[in-house]
Design a protein around this motif. Structure first.
Motif, PDB file in Angstrom:
ATOM      1  N   ARG A  51       0.834  -1.203   0.000  1.00 23.67           N
ATOM      2  CA  ARG A  51       0.000   0.000   0.000  1.00 23.67           C
ATOM      3  C   ARG A  51       0.871   1.256   0.000  1.00 23.67           C
ATOM      4  O   ARG A  51       0.594   2.214  -0.727  1.00 23.67           O
ATOM      5  CB  ARG A  51      -0.942  -0.021   1.200  1.00 23.67           C
ATOM      6  CG  ARG A  51      -1.960  -1.165   1.101  1.00 23.67           C
ATOM      7  CD  ARG A  51      -2.850  -1.227   2.298  1.00 23.67           C
ATOM      8  NE  ARG A  51      -3.804  -0.116   2.196  1.00 23.67           N
ATOM      9  CZ  ARG A  51      -4.542   0.308   3.196  1.00 23.67           C
ATOM     10  NH1 ARG A  51      -4.455  -0.251   4.381  1.00 23.67           N
ATOM     11  NH2 ARG A  51      -5.383   1.309   3.021  1.00 23.67           N
ATOM     12  N   ALA A  52       1.934   1.249   0.799  1.00 18.60           N
ATOM     13  CA  ALA A  52       2.844   2.402   0.859  1.00 18.60           C
ATOM     14  C   ALA A  52       3.557   2.594  -0.476  1.00 18.60           C
ATOM     15  O   ALA A  52       3.748   3.728  -0.930  1.00 18.60           O
ATOM     16  CB  ALA A  52       3.858   2.214   1.987  1.00 18.60           C
ATOM     17  N   HIS A  53       3.936   1.492  -1.114  1.00 20.74           N
ATOM     18  CA  HIS A  53       4.603   1.572  -2.413  1.00 20.74           C
ATOM     19  C   HIS A  53       3.685   2.207  -3.461  1.00 20.74           C
ATOM     20  O   HIS A  53       4.113   3.082  -4.217  1.00 20.74           O
ATOM     21  CB  HIS A  53       5.047   0.179  -2.872  1.00 20.74           C
ATOM     22  CG  HIS A  53       5.622   0.167  -4.246  1.00 20.74           C
ATOM     23  ND1 HIS A  53       6.908   0.572  -4.510  1.00 20.74           N
ATOM     24  CD2 HIS A  53       5.083  -0.174  -5.438  1.00 20.74           C
ATOM     25  CE1 HIS A  53       7.140   0.470  -5.813  1.00 20.74           C
ATOM     26  NE2 HIS A  53       6.044   0.008  -6.397  1.00 20.74           N
ATOM     27  N   PHE A  54       2.454   1.761  -3.502  1.00 19.51           N
ATOM     28  CA  PHE A  54       1.506   2.329  -4.465  1.00 19.51           C
ATOM     29  C   PHE A  54       1.317   3.824  -4.233  1.00 19.51           C
ATOM     30  O   PHE A  54       1.235   4.610  -5.175  1.00 19.51           O
ATOM     31  CB  PHE A  54       0.151   1.603  -4.399  1.00 19.51           C
ATOM     32  CG  PHE A  54       0.032   0.491  -5.402  1.00 19.51           C
ATOM     33  CD1 PHE A  54      -0.737   0.638  -6.542  1.00 19.51           C
ATOM     34  CD2 PHE A  54       0.692  -0.711  -5.207  1.00 19.51           C
ATOM     35  CE1 PHE A  54      -0.843  -0.373  -7.473  1.00 19.51           C
ATOM     36  CE2 PHE A  54       0.596  -1.730  -6.125  1.00 19.51           C
ATOM     37  CZ  PHE A  54      -0.173  -1.571  -7.267  1.00 19.51           C
ATOM     38  N   GLU A  55       1.251   4.211  -2.966  1.00 24.83           N
ATOM     39  CA  GLU A  55       1.070   5.628  -2.630  1.00 24.83           C
ATOM     40  C   GLU A  55       2.305   6.434  -3.034  1.00 24.83           C
ATOM     41  O   GLU A  55       2.184   7.483  -3.671  1.00 24.83           O
ATOM     42  CB  GLU A  55       0.809   5.784  -1.129  1.00 24.83           C
ATOM     43  CG  GLU A  55       0.549   7.201  -0.690  1.00 24.83           C
ATOM     44  CD  GLU A  55      -0.773   7.770  -1.197  1.00 24.83           C
ATOM     45  OE1 GLU A  55      -0.799   8.975  -1.505  1.00 24.83           O
ATOM     46  OE2 GLU A  55      -1.757   7.020  -1.289  1.00 24.83           O
ATOM     47  N   ALA A  56       3.486   5.942  -2.697  1.00 23.84           N
ATOM     48  CA  ALA A  56       4.727   6.689  -2.953  1.00 23.84           C
ATOM     49  C   ALA A  56       5.110   6.705  -4.434  1.00 23.84           C
ATOM     50  O   ALA A  56       5.528   7.736  -4.959  1.00 23.84           O
ATOM     51  CB  ALA A  56       5.870   6.089  -2.136  1.00 23.84           C
TER      52      ALA A  56
ATOM     53  N   ARG B 271       3.172   5.589  -7.219  1.00 27.25           N
ATOM     54  CA  ARG B 271       2.134   5.784  -8.235  1.00 27.25           C
ATOM     55  C   ARG B 271       1.120   6.860  -7.853  1.00 27.25           C
ATOM     56  O   ARG B 271       0.248   7.188  -8.641  1.00 27.25           O
ATOM     57  CB  ARG B 271       1.421   4.458  -8.490  1.00 27.25           C
ATOM     58  CG  ARG B 271       2.362   3.345  -8.959  1.00 27.25           C
ATOM     59  CD  ARG B 271       1.648   2.015  -9.075  1.00 27.25           C
ATOM     60  NE  ARG B 271       0.502   2.086  -9.934  1.00 27.25           N
ATOM     61  CZ  ARG B 271       0.411   1.521 -11.141  1.00 27.25           C
ATOM     62  NH1 ARG B 271       1.423   0.852 -11.614  1.00 27.25           N
ATOM     63  NH2 ARG B 271      -0.687   1.625 -11.842  1.00 27.25           N
ATOM     64  N   GLY B 272       1.209   7.325  -6.621  1.00 23.74           N
ATOM     65  CA  GLY B 272       0.243   8.315  -6.171  1.00 23.74           C
ATOM     66  C   GLY B 272      -1.158   7.746  -6.057  1.00 23.74           C
ATOM     67  O   GLY B 272      -2.139   8.484  -6.117  1.00 23.74           O
ATOM     68  N   GLU B 273      -1.264   6.440  -5.890  1.00 24.09           N
ATOM     69  CA  GLU B 273      -2.558   5.764  -5.799  1.00 24.09           C
ATOM     70  C   GLU B 273      -2.747   5.205  -4.397  1.00 24.09           C
ATOM     71  O   GLU B 273      -1.810   4.718  -3.783  1.00 24.09           O
ATOM     72  CB  GLU B 273      -2.638   4.606  -6.800  1.00 24.09           C
ATOM     73  CG  GLU B 273      -2.536   5.012  -8.254  1.00 24.09           C
ATOM     74  CD  GLU B 273      -2.546   3.802  -9.184  1.00 24.09           C
ATOM     75  OE1 GLU B 273      -3.193   2.784  -8.863  1.00 24.09           O
ATOM     76  OE2 GLU B 273      -1.896   3.889 -10.238  1.00 24.09           O
ATOM     77  N   THR B 274      -3.977   5.288  -3.944  1.00 25.53           N
ATOM     78  CA  THR B 274      -4.317   4.675  -2.670  1.00 25.53           C
ATOM     79  C   THR B 274      -5.098   3.401  -2.975  1.00 25.53           C
ATOM     80  O   THR B 274      -6.096   3.437  -3.686  1.00 25.53           O
ATOM     81  CB  THR B 274      -5.185   5.626  -1.821  1.00 25.53           C
ATOM     82  OG1 THR B 274      -4.455   6.837  -1.615  1.00 25.53           O
ATOM     83  CG2 THR B 274      -5.543   5.006  -0.500  1.00 25.53           C
TER      84      THR B 274
END
Length: 82
Positions: free
Chosen positions: A19-24, A26-29
């Motif tokens: 989840r943190a990787h996607f946020e950092a 890709r800017g996706e939650t």
């Protein structure tokens, strides 16, 4: 090969990392369920390849150790004196 089961604590930590990787990156939650599904997909797709690679590494290591033991055993043999 039986499906890979991760302990709950480890699985939760990996899901949090996904989840943190996607946020950092890709800017996706993404939600917990989506991250869990992604983890399960990767375990099914990559698990056997990684497992088999690890077994190959083990075979190589055991072969090297057996060779070294064989050399040690030959070194212990008494030689005949002429």
């Amino acid at each position: 090969m039986k499906p890979l089961k991760l302990p709950k604590e480890q699985r939760d930590m990996i899901i949090d990392n996904i989840r943190a990787h996607f946020e950092a990156e890709r800017g996706e939650t993404i939600g917990h369920l989506a991250a869990d599904n992604l983890l399960e997909f990767f375990l099914q797709e990559l698990g056997p390849t990684i497992y088999n690679s690890a077994l190959g590494d083990c075979r190589t290591l055991v072969g090297q150790r057996m060779q070294a033991m064989e050399e040690d055993i030959y070194a212990l043999e008494w030689s005949k004196r002429s």
